[in-house]
Design a protein around this motif. Structure first.
Motif, mmCIF file in Angstrom:
data_model
loop_
_atom_site.group_PDB
_atom_site.id
_atom_site.type_symbol
_atom_site.label_atom_id
_atom_site.label_comp_id
_atom_site.label_asym_id
_atom_site.label_seq_id
_atom_site.Cartn_x
_atom_site.Cartn_y
_atom_site.Cartn_z
ATOM 1 N N PHE A 286 16.923 -4.597 -10.257
ATOM 2 C CA PHE A 286 17.863 -3.498 -10.050
ATOM 3 C C PHE A 286 18.266 -3.547 -8.573
ATOM 4 O O PHE A 286 17.427 -3.344 -7.708
ATOM 5 C CB PHE A 286 17.206 -2.137 -10.294
ATOM 6 N N ALA A 287 19.545 -3.816 -8.308
ATOM 7 C CA ALA A 287 20.010 -3.813 -6.921
ATOM 8 C C ALA A 287 20.861 -2.572 -6.734
ATOM 9 O O ALA A 287 21.986 -2.493 -7.211
ATOM 10 C CB ALA A 287 20.806 -5.065 -6.625
ATOM 11 N N MET A 288 20.313 -1.598 -6.050
ATOM 12 C CA MET A 288 21.023 -0.334 -5.880
ATOM 13 C C MET A 288 21.954 -0.352 -4.672
ATOM 14 O O MET A 288 22.811 0.494 -4.545
ATOM 15 C CB MET A 288 20.022 0.826 -5.751
ATOM 16 N N ASN A 289 21.734 -1.318 -3.759
ATOM 17 C CA ASN A 289 22.669 -1.466 -2.632
ATOM 18 C C ASN A 289 22.783 -2.942 -2.262
ATOM 19 O O ASN A 289 22.002 -3.785 -2.756
ATOM 20 C CB ASN A 289 22.235 -0.603 -1.444
ATOM 21 N N LEU A 290 23.728 -3.274 -1.386
ATOM 22 C CA LEU A 290 24.010 -4.675 -1.072
ATOM 23 C C LEU A 290 22.819 -5.410 -0.437
ATOM 24 O O LEU A 290 22.499 -6.525 -0.864
ATOM 25 C CB LEU A 290 25.257 -4.765 -0.169
ATOM 26 N N PRO A 291 22.129 -4.809 0.565
ATOM 27 C CA PRO A 291 20.989 -5.531 1.148
ATOM 28 C C PRO A 291 19.949 -5.927 0.099
ATOM 29 O O PRO A 291 19.313 -6.971 0.220
ATOM 30 C CB PRO A 291 20.399 -4.516 2.141
ATOM 31 N N SER A 292 19.799 -5.107 -0.921
ATOM 32 C CA SER A 292 18.819 -5.416 -1.966
ATOM 33 C C SER A 292 19.248 -6.636 -2.769
ATOM 34 O O SER A 292 18.428 -7.491 -3.118
ATOM 35 C CB SER A 292 18.654 -4.228 -2.906
ATOM 36 N N LEU A 293 20.539 -6.708 -3.069
ATOM 37 C CA LEU A 293 21.040 -7.857 -3.826
ATOM 38 C C LEU A 293 20.909 -9.116 -2.963
ATOM 39 O O LEU A 293 20.464 -10.163 -3.440
ATOM 40 C CB LEU A 293 22.495 -7.619 -4.250
ATOM 41 N N ASP A 294 21.292 -8.980 -1.684
ATOM 42 C CA ASP A 294 21.183 -10.125 -0.772
ATOM 43 C C ASP A 294 19.752 -10.628 -0.696
ATOM 44 O O ASP A 294 19.498 -11.818 -0.704
ATOM 45 C CB ASP A 294 21.645 -9.721 0.645
ATOM 46 N N LYS A 295 18.828 -9.688 -0.615
ATOM 47 C CA LYS A 295 17.427 -10.051 -0.390
ATOM 48 C C LYS A 295 16.761 -10.645 -1.635
ATOM 49 O O LYS A 295 15.967 -11.573 -1.537
ATOM 50 C CB LYS A 295 16.657 -8.797 0.066
ATOM 51 N N PHE A 296 17.071 -10.062 -2.780
ATOM 52 C CA PHE A 296 16.270 -10.416 -3.965
ATOM 53 C C PHE A 296 16.986 -11.252 -5.029
ATOM 54 O O PHE A 296 16.365 -11.664 -6.003
ATOM 55 C CB PHE A 296 15.708 -9.139 -4.611
ATOM 56 N N GLU A 297 18.283 -11.492 -4.845
ATOM 57 C CA GLU A 297 19.029 -12.209 -5.885
ATOM 58 C C GLU A 297 18.360 -13.526 -6.274
ATOM 59 O O GLU A 297 18.252 -13.873 -7.450
ATOM 60 C CB GLU A 297 20.472 -12.465 -5.415
#
Lengths: 494, 352
Positions: A375-386
């Motif tokens: 679950f990526a609730m914001n952009l840094p999360s998607l960047d970090k965990f994709e």
């Protein structure tokens, strides 16, 4: 009459059976030492108050470490300086006992300085007898916190200097500044008159405890001829003329048992006490197994079974709560589950994430290093965990806040404008609930009922109940109403 | 009973309440603070004492006092606080006081950090305080065990008059899992040795001082006898697929969970790995290690430390089989993948 006066207090053992060595009738104290006199004043008070059996004497470290050789009562020996802490544990366990903390100057004013300060400040209902002889007697006449300026000891061979060691501590004055203590007096073990005053003070300090008044301390200036290297007579003279000059005798605090104006403490919050097995279990949150709180497991697609889930966003988006609800719903559906938060400073602003496992089997590592679901609730999360999502895994993207697409081509991407949907429902904060609903709707792993039950048990504030329920349902409907677009191996939901 | 979804730290206090613990004295520290917070919430409601002490040193000594009075009593902390409690722990071991200490380990040395680590093994299992003493050390690896082993800790403490430590880590403390609460304990052992302010006990003495060398030696020998008895009767461990294992993985606490996943992954690749997880770190399952060393070719130990438990594995093996150690420090938790890589390498070596 004469016989009575010379009688040994009953609160002393007849024979000091615990004392090793040849002479179990005499004490181990040196001739002219003040401890013997002070012991006797305490023992007589114990006799006269009839409290011998319920008295617990705490021996410190120092010459009086062996107080338990003499007092015929319950004895507890303490680590250096800790007697007031031990007294606290004892007295709170045994409110009807009489707890006497017997301490020397190194013990009370040095290593145990904070322990006495805090016990006094809490107003523990104990009696402290503080023997101040301005020296460490037991270990060989080293400097004490109460050693006088200029006084020679084995660790101040040229005399205590203010530049190096500072001034002697006046503990009675110091503790008397506190609000809680009811009685503090300094006495001296010198001539008969002063011993009688000491007798009176010790009785009062014990009586206060018997009457439940609170913290009392008697500081006794006491001769140590051996430590000081003088005769017993010279030692007494030195107490009277030199010590008492710096450590003034007298009453430093006496509330006299009657709370003065504004001194009566505000009453603490009262609580009902539960005692039965059933009440205790209920207090701890256990409920009888309720069938309406059991939910059947749904038949999710193979790709969505036993998921290892990572949920990430910024603080305040409720990512930890989202994870908890997933786990709670899983538990209510009889899955094994774990929830592991990032904790500490990270929680206070910045990003937060948590790891959730849901499985048919007992779960090994709760740590999600390779996620099946992100679950990526914001952009840094998607960047970090994709890139930590396994091949074929699912990424739920909060497309209200994340403008870019998922770069990976080997995962399923589900774009949910969670924040936007939540805004439309009038509660931005429930974006996490929209995501939760979207997850349940997309994977089919958890039933709506189990999620609503989880939300009900976790979210205590009633005003959120309705909007959360709506958000969960809206999220669920959102994914169900979208068409799945497949191109190559990419599954995208628009 | 229905299950509760709770943190390991909260499960500790629920277990303590169910075990009839009557007093909690503690001092806040991450990642153990939820234990004190839960105690502050529940203890007064069952008529037990909760007090935040002025320090770790004071807290353990308050527990010393409460245990002297015969209460089931406890404290909880993490590495830096445990270091401070060592004085009181040594005195309690000497005075043979039954009490329970929870250590939710974090990164060290010094202030370190608040991430999970296992660097307290030596200071707990080997005795961080002075003197010839042992503590029973229990190592839960899930929230259910945080509850169950806390209850067991009180039982063992009373049975042997010994301080018991529940040694766990930040992850097990912070992680939430389903927990089913056991029934409350209603029967407690009689304690004749206590000092409780009554005529019956007024000739008792709680003390750790013995002035005469011969007397202190006698006291020490008595303690050693007790430790021998405990090491015979109280060894606990869990095994997963060790029967035919060529490689035995060993770890405790959160690491054992990772190793469980590693065993599953290894088995799915046809690699015969098994897990031996000590539940009691003292007494240590040395005998079981020796038994397994017949069939197993190598012992692989993983810890979130510089390698502390591995010393005990080596002592148990007495050179019979080689050991390998894989550790992470500073709060880094090894992943299933990185340990699996190690395991694959070892199997490759074993085959060639």
């Amino acid at each position: 009459m004469r016989k009575d006066i010379l009688q040994k207090p009953k609160s002393f053992y007849d024979t000091f059976f615990r004392k090793p060595g040849a002479n179990p009738q005499s004490t181990h104290y040196c001739p002219g030492c003040g401890h013997g006199v002070i012991h006797k004043l305490i023992a007589e008070a114990m006799d006269d108050f009839g409290i011998q059996e319920r008295t617990i004497m705490i021996s410190p470290v120092g010459c009086s470490v062996f107080a338990y050789y003499y007092f015929d009562c319950g004895n507890v020996q303490a680590a250096h300086g800790r007697a007031p802490a031990i007294a606290t544990g004892l007295k709170r366990a045994l409110p009807d006992s009489i707890v006497i903390s017997y301490q020397g100057d190194g013990d009370l004013a040095g290593i145990g300085g904070n322990n006495i300060l805090q016990a006094a400040n809490r107003g523990e209902n104990i009696t402290v007898i503080f023997v101040n002889n301005a020296i460490y007697g037991m270990t060989g006449a080293q400097m004490a916190p109460t050693t006088l300026v200029g006084q020679k000891t084995t660790t101040t061979p040229l005399g205590r200097s203010v530049e190096n060691e500072g001034y002697p501590l006046r503990m009675s004055e110091l503790l008397a500044t506190l609000k809680a203590p009811v009685y503090i007096e300094r006495v001296a073990i010198t001539d008969a008159k002063h011993v009688m005053q000491a007798r009176k003070a010790i009785r009062k300090a014990i009586q206060n405890q018997i009457e439940g008044r609170g913290f009392s301390m008697v500081e006794a200036l006491s001769p140590c001829p051996t430590g000081w290297g003088v005769t017993p007579c010279e030692a007494k003279k030195w107490v009277a003329e030199v010590m008492a000059e710096y450590f003034k005798l007298g009453v430093y605090k006496d509330k006299n048992g009657t709370p003065q104006n504004g001194e009566s403490p505000p009453p603490g919050a009262k609580r009902e006490i539960v005692t039965t097995k059933k009440e205790i279990l209920a207090l701890l949150g256990a409920k009888e197994e309720a069938t309406d709180h059991k939910f059947t497991q749904l038949q999710a697609g193979e790709n969505y079974q036993n998921p290892r889930i990572k949920i990430a966003g910024f603080g305040g988006q409720g990512v930890l709560l989202l994870g908890r609800l997933l786990s709670e719903a899983a538990m209510l559906s009889d899955y094994h589950t774990t929830w592991l938060p990032s904790y500490g400073p990270e929680m206070r602003g910045g990003t937060a994430h948590c790891h959730v496992n849901i499985s048919n089997k007992r779960i090994g590592s709760p740590l999600v290093s390779e996620a099946d679901v992100l679950f990526a609730m914001n952009l840094p999360s998607l960047d970090k965990f994709e890139n930590e999502v396994r091949k074929g895994g699912v990424i739920f993207v909060n497309s209200s806040l994340i403008q870019r697409r998922v770069k990976r081509k080997d995962v399923e991407a589900v774009y949910v404008p969670a924040t936007g949907i939540a805004d439309n429902l009038g509660q931005t904060k429930s974006a996490n609930m929209v995501m939760l609903g979207a997850y349940a709707g997309y994977t089919g792993l958890l039933s709506l009922k189990s999620i609503l039950a989880a939300a009900e048990s976790v979210v205590k504030r009633k005003e959120f109940k309705k909007v959360n329920e709506k958000a969960i349902k809206t999220g669920m409907e959102f994914v169900r109403n979208r068409k799945v677009k497949r191109s190559e191996s990419v599954v995208e939901l628009h | 009973m229905s299950k509760l979804f709770i943190k390991g730290n909260e499960a500790v206090i629920k277990g303590a309440v169910l075990a009839g613990c009557r007093a909690f004295y503690g001092y806040p520290i991450t990642p153990a603070s939820e234990i004190a917070e839960a105690a502050a919430k529940y203890f007064p409601q069952v008529g037990s004492t909760f007090l935040q002490g002025e320090s770790e040193v004071a807290s353990i000594n308050m527990v010393y006092g409460a245990a002297s009075a015969g209460q089931r009593a406890m404290t909880a902390s993490s590495g830096p606080g445990i270091s401070l409690k060592q004085e009181g722990i040594s005195y309690s071991a000497g005075a043979e006081l039954p009490l329970v200490v929870i250590d939710v380990m974090r990164g060290g040395p010094g202030l370190g950090n608040i991430a999970p680590e296992q660097g307290d093994y030596n200071q707990i299992v080997k005795g961080g305080g002075h003197g010839n003493y042992k503590l029973i050390v229990l190592a839960p690896n899930c929230a259910q065990e945080m509850c169950d082993l806390t209850m067991l800790a009180f039982e063992l403490a009373d049975r042997y008059r010994i301080p018991v430590v529940v040694l766990t880590d930040g992850f097990v403390g912070q992680m939430m899992e389903p927990v089913e609460l056991p029934e409350p304990v209603t029967e407690f052992p009689q304690k004749t040795w206590i000092v409780d302010g009554t005529a019956k006990t007024s000739r008792n003495l709680i003390s750790s001082i013995e002035l005469e060398p011969e007397d202190l030696e006698k006291h020490n020998l008595k303690l050693q006898e007790k430790y021998k008895k405990i090491s015979k009767a109280e060894v606990r461990y869990e095994e997963i697929q060790t029967d035919d294992a060529e490689l035995i993985l060993m770890g405790y606490g959160i690491v054992s969970r990772v190793l469980q996943s590693v065993v599953e992954e290894a088995r799915s690749r046809g690699l015969r790995a098994g897990l031996l997880r000590p539940i009691t770190l003292w007494p240590f399952p040395a005998k079981r290690i020796q038994e397994l060393s017949g069939a197993a070719k190598l012992f692989f130990v993983s810890e979130m430390s510089n390698g502390q438990m591995v010393d005990d594995v080596r002592l148990a093996l007495e050179g019979r089989r080689p050991t390998r150690f894989y550790g992470r420090m500073g709060g880094v938790v090894p992943t299933t993948g990185e340990i699996l890589e190690q395991v694959k390498k070892i199997f490759h070596e074993l085959r060639t």
